[in-house]
Scaffold this motif. Sequence first.
Motif, PDB file in Angstrom:
ATOM      1  N   SER A   1       0.790  -1.232   0.000  1.00  0.00           N
ATOM      2  CA  SER A   1       0.000   0.000   0.000  1.00  0.00           C
ATOM      3  C   SER A   1       0.823   1.283   0.000  1.00  0.00           C
ATOM      4  O   SER A   1       0.261   2.370  -0.004  1.00  0.00           O
ATOM      5  CB  SER A   1      -0.946  -0.005   1.211  1.00  0.00           C
ATOM      6  OG  SER A   1      -0.194  -0.065   2.415  1.00  0.00           O
ATOM      7  N   VAL A   2       2.139   1.169  -0.019  1.00  0.00           N
ATOM      8  CA  VAL A   2       2.993   2.358  -0.006  1.00  0.00           C
ATOM      9  C   VAL A   2       3.981   2.270  -1.179  1.00  0.00           C
ATOM     10  O   VAL A   2       5.153   1.987  -0.998  1.00  0.00           O
ATOM     11  CB  VAL A   2       3.743   2.512   1.345  1.00  0.00           C
ATOM     12  CG1 VAL A   2       4.502   3.825   1.392  1.00  0.00           C
ATOM     13  CG2 VAL A   2       2.779   2.427   2.518  1.00  0.00           C
TER      14      VAL A   2
ATOM     15  N   GLU B   1      -2.418   1.955   7.911  1.00  0.00           N
ATOM     16  CA  GLU B   1      -3.155   3.197   7.708  1.00  0.00           C
ATOM     17  C   GLU B   1      -3.525   3.376   6.233  1.00  0.00           C
ATOM     18  O   GLU B   1      -4.632   3.821   5.908  1.00  0.00           O
ATOM     19  CB  GLU B   1      -2.338   4.389   8.197  1.00  0.00           C
ATOM     20  CG  GLU B   1      -3.098   5.690   8.129  1.00  0.00           C
ATOM     21  CD  GLU B   1      -2.372   6.855   8.756  1.00  0.00           C
ATOM     22  OE1 GLU B   1      -2.977   7.943   8.825  1.00  0.00           O
ATOM     23  OE2 GLU B   1      -1.203   6.696   9.174  1.00  0.00           O
ATOM     24  N   ARG B   2      -2.624   3.009   5.333  1.00  0.00           N
ATOM     25  CA  ARG B   2      -2.910   3.138   3.910  1.00  0.00           C
ATOM     26  C   ARG B   2      -3.946   2.115   3.435  1.00  0.00           C
ATOM     27  O   ARG B   2      -4.696   2.381   2.505  1.00  0.00           O
ATOM     28  CB  ARG B   2      -1.625   2.979   3.101  1.00  0.00           C
ATOM     29  CG  ARG B   2      -0.616   4.083   3.277  1.00  0.00           C
ATOM     30  CD  ARG B   2      -0.992   5.340   2.577  1.00  0.00           C
ATOM     31  NE  ARG B   2      -1.031   5.072   1.135  1.00  0.00           N
ATOM     32  CZ  ARG B   2      -1.589   5.855   0.241  1.00  0.00           C
ATOM     33  NH1 ARG B   2      -2.172   6.961   0.624  1.00  0.00           N
ATOM     34  NH2 ARG B   2      -1.576   5.552  -1.025  1.00  0.00           N
ATOM     35  N   VAL B   3      -3.986   0.933   4.073  1.00  0.00           N
ATOM     36  CA  VAL B   3      -4.946  -0.098   3.653  1.00  0.00           C
ATOM     37  C   VAL B   3      -6.366   0.279   4.043  1.00  0.00           C
ATOM     38  O   VAL B   3      -7.280   0.215   3.220  1.00  0.00           O
ATOM     39  CB  VAL B   3      -4.553  -1.479   4.245  1.00  0.00           C
ATOM     40  CG1 VAL B   3      -5.703  -2.475   4.117  1.00  0.00           C
ATOM     41  CG2 VAL B   3      -3.306  -2.018   3.567  1.00  0.00           C
TER      42      VAL B   3
ATOM     43  N   HIS C   1       6.860   0.224  10.017  1.00  0.00           N
ATOM     44  CA  HIS C   1       6.377   0.003   8.650  1.00  0.00           C
ATOM     45  C   HIS C   1       4.914  -0.436   8.674  1.00  0.00           C
ATOM     46  O   HIS C   1       4.101   0.031   7.857  1.00  0.00           O
ATOM     47  CB  HIS C   1       7.211  -1.076   7.946  1.00  0.00           C
ATOM     48  CG  HIS C   1       8.646  -0.735   7.792  1.00  0.00           C
ATOM     49  ND1 HIS C   1       9.652  -1.643   8.011  1.00  0.00           N
ATOM     50  CD2 HIS C   1       9.272   0.414   7.443  1.00  0.00           C
ATOM     51  CE1 HIS C   1      10.815  -1.069   7.793  1.00  0.00           C
ATOM     52  NE2 HIS C   1      10.618   0.174   7.452  1.00  0.00           N
ATOM     53  N   ALA C   2       4.600  -1.357   9.579  1.00  0.00           N
ATOM     54  CA  ALA C   2       3.231  -1.883   9.664  1.00  0.00           C
ATOM     55  C   ALA C   2       2.227  -0.771   9.969  1.00  0.00           C
ATOM     56  O   ALA C   2       1.108  -0.786   9.446  1.00  0.00           O
ATOM     57  CB  ALA C   2       3.152  -2.993  10.714  1.00  0.00           C
TER      58      ALA C   2
ATOM     59  N   LEU D   1       6.532  -3.774   0.254  1.00  0.00           N
ATOM     60  CA  LEU D   1       6.122  -4.221   1.588  1.00  0.00           C
ATOM     61  C   LEU D   1       4.610  -4.332   1.698  1.00  0.00           C
ATOM     62  O   LEU D   1       3.876  -3.466   1.242  1.00  0.00           O
ATOM     63  CB  LEU D   1       6.609  -3.254   2.665  1.00  0.00           C
ATOM     64  CG  LEU D   1       8.080  -3.260   3.026  1.00  0.00           C
ATOM     65  CD1 LEU D   1       8.351  -2.217   4.096  1.00  0.00           C
ATOM     66  CD2 LEU D   1       8.516  -4.632   3.486  1.00  0.00           C
ATOM     67  N   SER D   2       4.180  -5.405   2.331  1.00  0.00           N
ATOM     68  CA  SER D   2       2.782  -5.603   2.693  1.00  0.00           C
ATOM     69  C   SER D   2       2.783  -6.165   4.108  1.00  0.00           C
ATOM     70  O   SER D   2       3.809  -6.646   4.595  1.00  0.00           O
ATOM     71  CB  SER D   2       2.108  -6.596   1.740  1.00  0.00           C
ATOM     72  OG  SER D   2       2.684  -7.892   1.910  1.00  0.00           O
ATOM     73  N   LEU D   3       1.644  -6.118   4.748  1.00  0.00           N
ATOM     74  CA  LEU D   3       1.562  -6.664   6.103  1.00  0.00           C
ATOM     75  C   LEU D   3       1.843  -8.164   6.112  1.00  0.00           C
ATOM     76  O   LEU D   3       2.592  -8.657   6.962  1.00  0.00           O
ATOM     77  CB  LEU D   3       0.204  -6.342   6.721  1.00  0.00           C
ATOM     78  CG  LEU D   3       0.015  -4.866   7.062  1.00  0.00           C
ATOM     79  CD1 LEU D   3      -1.456  -4.555   7.304  1.00  0.00           C
ATOM     80  CD2 LEU D   3       0.860  -4.472   8.262  1.00  0.00           C
TER      81      LEU D   3
END
Length: 170
Positions: free
Chosen positions: A45-46, A162-164, A156-157, A51-53
């Motif tokens: 999402s960034v 927040e973006r998701v 990072h998470a 990177l993703s969760l």
Amino acid sequence: MTTQRTEPAQNADERTMLEGWLEYHRETLAWKCEGLTDAQLRTASVPPSELSLMGLVRHMAEVERGWFRKTLMGEEAGPIYYSEEDRDGEFHLTEEDTWQEARATWQAEIGIARSNAAGFGLDELSRGTSRHSGDPFSLRWIYTHMIEEYARHNGHADLLRERVDGVTGD
């Protein structure tokens, strides 16, 4: 979100404090992933970051394995998600990758980490050594490094979550 995080007691002994903060950060990463769909957890999402969760959880499964099995115990435990051909394989997700599998693998590695660490004192040295210096690590160093590793990735998470879906929190 319902994951409970417990801060270590302010007057705990050193080992209890180190283990407590490591658990707190493990719980924080789980908390950041809670309540999302597999698709949301796979979302990078960034941009342009990959990177993703879910990728972070898979990465931390690799990190737990590396420090508590390979380094601490000297095991020949191979990688879970990455390969020589794809050194960042834990971050390269497909539609088939699920939260259920990623979480179960991560939790299994955490369980092994706890068990392996229980057999060492803080000053005891690892059976495996640094690939750079050839020197072993104390369990204290490994715990401190793992707290740093989780804290950095939990930052990072925060941004990814927040973006998701707009959810924020400490």
